[in-house]
Design an enzyme around this catalytic site. Structure first.
Site, PDB file in Angstrom:
ATOM      1  N   TRP A   1      -1.598  -8.030 -13.893  1.00  0.00           N
ATOM      2  CA  TRP A   1      -1.887  -8.086 -12.446  1.00  0.00           C
ATOM      3  C   TRP A   1      -1.665  -6.737 -11.783  1.00  0.00           C
ATOM      4  O   TRP A   1      -0.668  -6.062 -12.030  1.00  0.00           O
ATOM      5  CB  TRP A   1      -0.958  -9.113 -11.804  1.00  0.00           C
ATOM      6  N   MET A   2      -2.599  -6.354 -10.876  1.00  0.00           N
ATOM      7  CA  MET A   2      -2.405  -5.177 -10.020  1.00  0.00           C
ATOM      8  C   MET A   2      -2.774  -5.566  -8.594  1.00  0.00           C
ATOM      9  O   MET A   2      -3.759  -6.263  -8.378  1.00  0.00           O
ATOM     10  CB  MET A   2      -3.316  -4.038 -10.473  1.00  0.00           C
ATOM     11  N   ASN A   3      -1.975  -5.114  -7.595  1.00  0.00           N
ATOM     12  CA  ASN A   3      -2.437  -5.256  -6.211  1.00  0.00           C
ATOM     13  C   ASN A   3      -2.344  -3.941  -5.464  1.00  0.00           C
ATOM     14  O   ASN A   3      -2.967  -2.958  -5.921  1.00  0.00           O
ATOM     15  CB  ASN A   3      -1.832  -6.473  -5.490  1.00  0.00           C
ATOM     16  N   ASP A   4      -1.600  -3.850  -4.390  1.00  0.00           N
ATOM     17  CA  ASP A   4      -1.725  -2.734  -3.441  1.00  0.00           C
ATOM     18  C   ASP A   4      -1.604  -1.331  -4.056  1.00  0.00           C
ATOM     19  O   ASP A   4      -0.720  -1.098  -4.889  1.00  0.00           O
ATOM     20  CB  ASP A   4      -0.618  -2.800  -2.390  1.00  0.00           C
TER      21      ASP A   4
ATOM     22  N   GLN B   1       1.178  -1.702  -7.140  1.00  0.00           N
ATOM     23  CA  GLN B   1       1.946  -2.916  -7.347  1.00  0.00           C
ATOM     24  C   GLN B   1       1.459  -3.551  -8.648  1.00  0.00           C
ATOM     25  O   GLN B   1       0.256  -3.809  -8.813  1.00  0.00           O
ATOM     26  CB  GLN B   1       1.730  -3.880  -6.173  1.00  0.00           C
TER      27      GLN B   1
ATOM     28  N   TRP C   1       8.316  -3.506  -3.575  1.00  0.00           N
ATOM     29  CA  TRP C   1       7.038  -3.749  -2.915  1.00  0.00           C
ATOM     30  C   TRP C   1       6.460  -2.459  -2.333  1.00  0.00           C
ATOM     31  O   TRP C   1       6.980  -1.376  -2.567  1.00  0.00           O
ATOM     32  CB  TRP C   1       7.215  -4.840  -1.850  1.00  0.00           C
TER      33      TRP C   1
ATOM     34  N   ASP D   1       6.539  -2.469   4.023  1.00  0.00           N
ATOM     35  CA  ASP D   1       5.439  -1.528   3.795  1.00  0.00           C
ATOM     36  C   ASP D   1       5.495  -0.283   4.698  1.00  0.00           C
ATOM     37  O   ASP D   1       4.566  -0.043   5.494  1.00  0.00           O
ATOM     38  CB  ASP D   1       4.078  -2.240   3.954  1.00  0.00           C
TER      39      ASP D   1
ATOM     40  N   GLU E   1       0.741  -6.170   7.472  1.00  0.00           N
ATOM     41  CA  GLU E   1       1.148  -5.593   6.195  1.00  0.00           C
ATOM     42  C   GLU E   1       0.549  -4.192   6.101  1.00  0.00           C
ATOM     43  O   GLU E   1      -0.461  -3.873   6.729  1.00  0.00           O
ATOM     44  CB  GLU E   1       0.639  -6.450   5.040  1.00  0.00           C
TER      45      GLU E   1
HETATM   46  N1  DQQ Z   1       1.762  -6.787  -1.148  1.00  0.00           N
HETATM   47  C1  DQQ Z   1       3.107  -6.280  -1.353  1.00  0.00           C
HETATM   48  C2  DQQ Z   1       3.750  -6.295  -0.010  1.00  0.00           C
HETATM   49  C3  DQQ Z   1       2.590  -6.215   0.916  1.00  0.00           C
HETATM   50  C4  DQQ Z   1       1.570  -7.079   0.248  1.00  0.00           C
HETATM   51  C5  DQQ Z   1       3.809  -7.129  -2.371  1.00  0.00           C
HETATM   52  C6  DQQ Z   1       0.162  -6.808   0.672  1.00  0.00           C
HETATM   53  O1  DQQ Z   1       4.641  -5.187   0.153  1.00  0.00           O
HETATM   54  O2  DQQ Z   1       2.921  -6.654   2.209  1.00  0.00           O
HETATM   55  O3  DQQ Z   1       3.172  -7.044  -3.619  1.00  0.00           O
HETATM   56  O4  DQQ Z   1      -0.772  -7.202  -0.281  1.00  0.00           O
END
Ligand code: DQQ
Length: 582
Positions: free
Chosen positions: A61-64, A80, A123, A190, A244
């Site tokens: 998994w990858m996010n921000d 992330q 985060w 954030d 966010e």
């Molecule tokens: N993803 C992070 C948070 C942020 C959110 C956690 C936004 O810090 O608010 O993985 O996608």
């Protein structure tokens, strides 16, 4: 002094060991943690939908995007990441570096849960370059009580240009919710890249909310270590919910040149971008940073909520910019997530991508931003296929661009000219204010006056079974000589598989078709269709999972389903080479 610091570090390690031995706690916020999925091994690691030039890690998994920056000529990108699975959870800051923002080398995670201030997750956060070119990361940590707090980390060895090792400030957290400051401890995250005021104090904002009011809480510091909350937020807006990943930066009103985040003064406006937890949209306003009051004020007409301007009207979230001092530009990164249901992406063993980094600047109208893929991506182009300039695309016709080595991994630029504007454009109903709704009511197959015309990409043979269509429709505004251009990305026929979300996206493009050509650029990368309309005035990114139009079996068409001819004033398509992705 040094002995005290090292004994306090030992104490932290001890605490960490104790906490880690009790296992990771479950936290829920804007993402949902399904701890039971972690143990599932990917049963369908099908490479069909993996990208060739859009950033992604080898698995999981990858996010921000986090802390992008340039240090000693090397681009750093953090994100992330879940080291243990393809669902959200166990979040660390993964780290990659690049010389060109196209080819990436991965390093071990830079920031992982290890201390009280981040034991339940590291985060999102941002990079600031302190005087003497010293990077500092402000990031959100989740503490043992699951409170969101802000921490500081710095490179352990500044002479390593890859900045592989990071040290956490021993007195973390540097900002935290307390009884007196009344900050909601589950809505405090954030931190942005900090900027330096003329008074010698650094400023950063942290996303938050109070009831339904979104907040950008302002903090100031003289030494980057002791932070004090300002009496008022830098900005807030009613009924927007949790903010966010705020991003706040200056843009030039005169040139496309990017500006360092601390720049203020004449010929400069500011942009405030917010990621709305409620809708998962990134919207922005253009406005003025009032230095005397330390407040941001959006310009009149710059809509400050979810119906305002967006970087991208498709899938694009938690984005973040940085100032690239080497090329004097501001670059935007944004997370593109899956359109597949959770169990499908866990089975495939990976989830989430990054959009191609985009240069951003203020449009000459001063009212909106313009975005364009960084020019470095063009070095992946090969085997150009063109069409004769001025070629007419007759009403109701389509044309296959057949000689591309692969249309599943391509970059296409086309520009259209329309005649007969007055006679053929349909009249816009004043109630049609929602472009996405308009696009979903009139998909690519719905014949119109001027349009739909555009591209069908990732199409099966003869576009009979599968395609993703990116197109324009031009409407006349009442009895005036003014026109409104609608841009759509229609995923409704993108796959024979019924499980992906196939929502259609739409945006209005601020282009006058009576005076300007209408351009469209689309980056196609197996399961991503990233489109830029009107030279980057409106962008739409989609995730698609074709079952037939894959690899060599993917086709590309230019089409016109309107009842007026359209002229193709220029056309180029390239296959794209594979980039080195981690
Ligand atoms: N993803 C992070 C948070 C942020 C959110 C956690 C936004 O810090 O608010 O993985 O996608």
């Amino acid at each position: 002094m040094a002995a005290a610091a090292s004994s306090s570090r030992l104490l932290f390690y001890f605490i960490v060991l104790v906490i880690v031995s009790h296992g990771v706690l479950q936290i829920e916020a804007s993402h949902v943690f399904y701890g039971n999925l972690e143990s599932l091994q990917p049963t369908n690691p099908n490479p069909t939908y993996r990208t060739s030039y859009h950033f992604q890690p080898p698995k999981n998994w990858m996010n921000d995007p986090n802390g992008p920056m340039i240090y000693k000529g090397i681009y750093h990108f953090f994100y992330q990441y879940n080291p243990y699975g393809a669902d959200w959870g166990n979040i660390v800051w993964a780290h990659s570096t690049s010389l060109d923002l196209v080819n990436w080398k991965s390093h071990p995670p830079a920031i992982k849960p290890s201390v009280r201030g981040d034991i339940n997750g590291c985060w999102s956060g941002s990079a600031t370059l302190l005087p003497g070119n010293k990077p500092a990361m402000l990031y959100t940590g989740i503490d043992p009580q699951n409170r969101q707090v802000q921490n500081l980390a710095m490179p352990s060895n500044l002479s390593d240009p890859y900045l592989v090792k990071w040290s956490k400030f021993p007195s973390n957290p540097v900002m935290e919710p307390t009884i007196t400051n009344q900050i909601n401890s589950s809505s405090f995250r954030d931190p942005t890249t900090a900027w330096l005021g003329h008074d010698g104090r650094w400023r950063t904002v942290v996303g938050s909310k109070r009831n339904r009011r979104g907040l950008a809480i302002l903090y100031r510091s003289k030494d980057f270590v002791r932070w004090t909350e300002a009496r008022h937020p830098l900005h807030s807006a009613k009924d927007t919910g949790m903010w966010e990943c705020p991003d706040f930066y200056p843009v030039s009103t005169r040139t496309r040149t990017g500006l360092d985040t601390s720049r203020v003064g004449r010929g400069i406006k500011h942009v405030m971008k917010l990621s709305l937890d409620d809708t998962k949209h990134d919207y922005y306003t253009v406005g003025t940073y009032d230095l005397a009051k330390d407040k941001y004020v959006p310009d009149k007409g710059s809509v400050d909520n979810d119906s305002g301007l967006r970087y991208d009207y498709g899938k694009f979230y938690a984005s973040k910019t940085f100032y690239d001092s080497a090329k004097k530009r501001r670059i935007l990164w944004g997370w593109i997530n899956e359109s597949l249901p959770l169990h499908d992406y866990v089975r495939q063993g990976w989830s989430g991508l990054q959009a191609i980094p985009r240069a951003v600047w203020l449009d000459k109208s001063g009212k909106q931003l313009v975005q364009w893929p960084i020019s470095e991506i063009e070095k992946l182009r090969r085997s150009r296929v063109g069409l004769p300039a001025g070629k007419v695309l007759k009403a109701g016709s389509k044309l296959e661009v057949s000689s591309l080595p692969t249309a599943a991994q391509a970059d296409v630029e086309v520009s259209f000219e329309v005649q007969e504007l007055g006679n053929k454009a349909e009249t816009m109903d004043p109630s049609w204010t929602n472009p996405q709704l308009l696009c979903s009511r009139k998909d690519a197959s719905a014949k119109g006056g001027l349009g739909p015309f555009g591209l069908k990409v990732l199409a099966s043979k003869n576009d009979s079974m599968e395609y993703t269509a990116i197109f324009f429709r031009i409407y006349k505004l009442g009895l005036t000589n003014k026109y409104k251009v609608l841009m759509c990305s229609d995923q409704s026929r993108s796959s024979l598989n019924t499980s992906p979300d196939k929502t259609t996206y739409g945006a209005f493009v601020e282009v006058d078709p009576a005076r300007e050509k209408l351009s469209l650029r689309t980056l196609i990368d197996h399961s991503i269709v990233e489109s830029f309309g009107g030279g980057g005035k409106a962008c739409i990114t989609a995730r698609v999972y074709p079952t037939l139009a894959i690899g060599e079996a993917a086709h590309l068409y230019v089409f016109n389903h309107g009842n007026a001819h359209v002229r193709i004033s220029s056309f180029s398509a390239w296959s794209m080479k594979k980039a080195h992705l981690n």
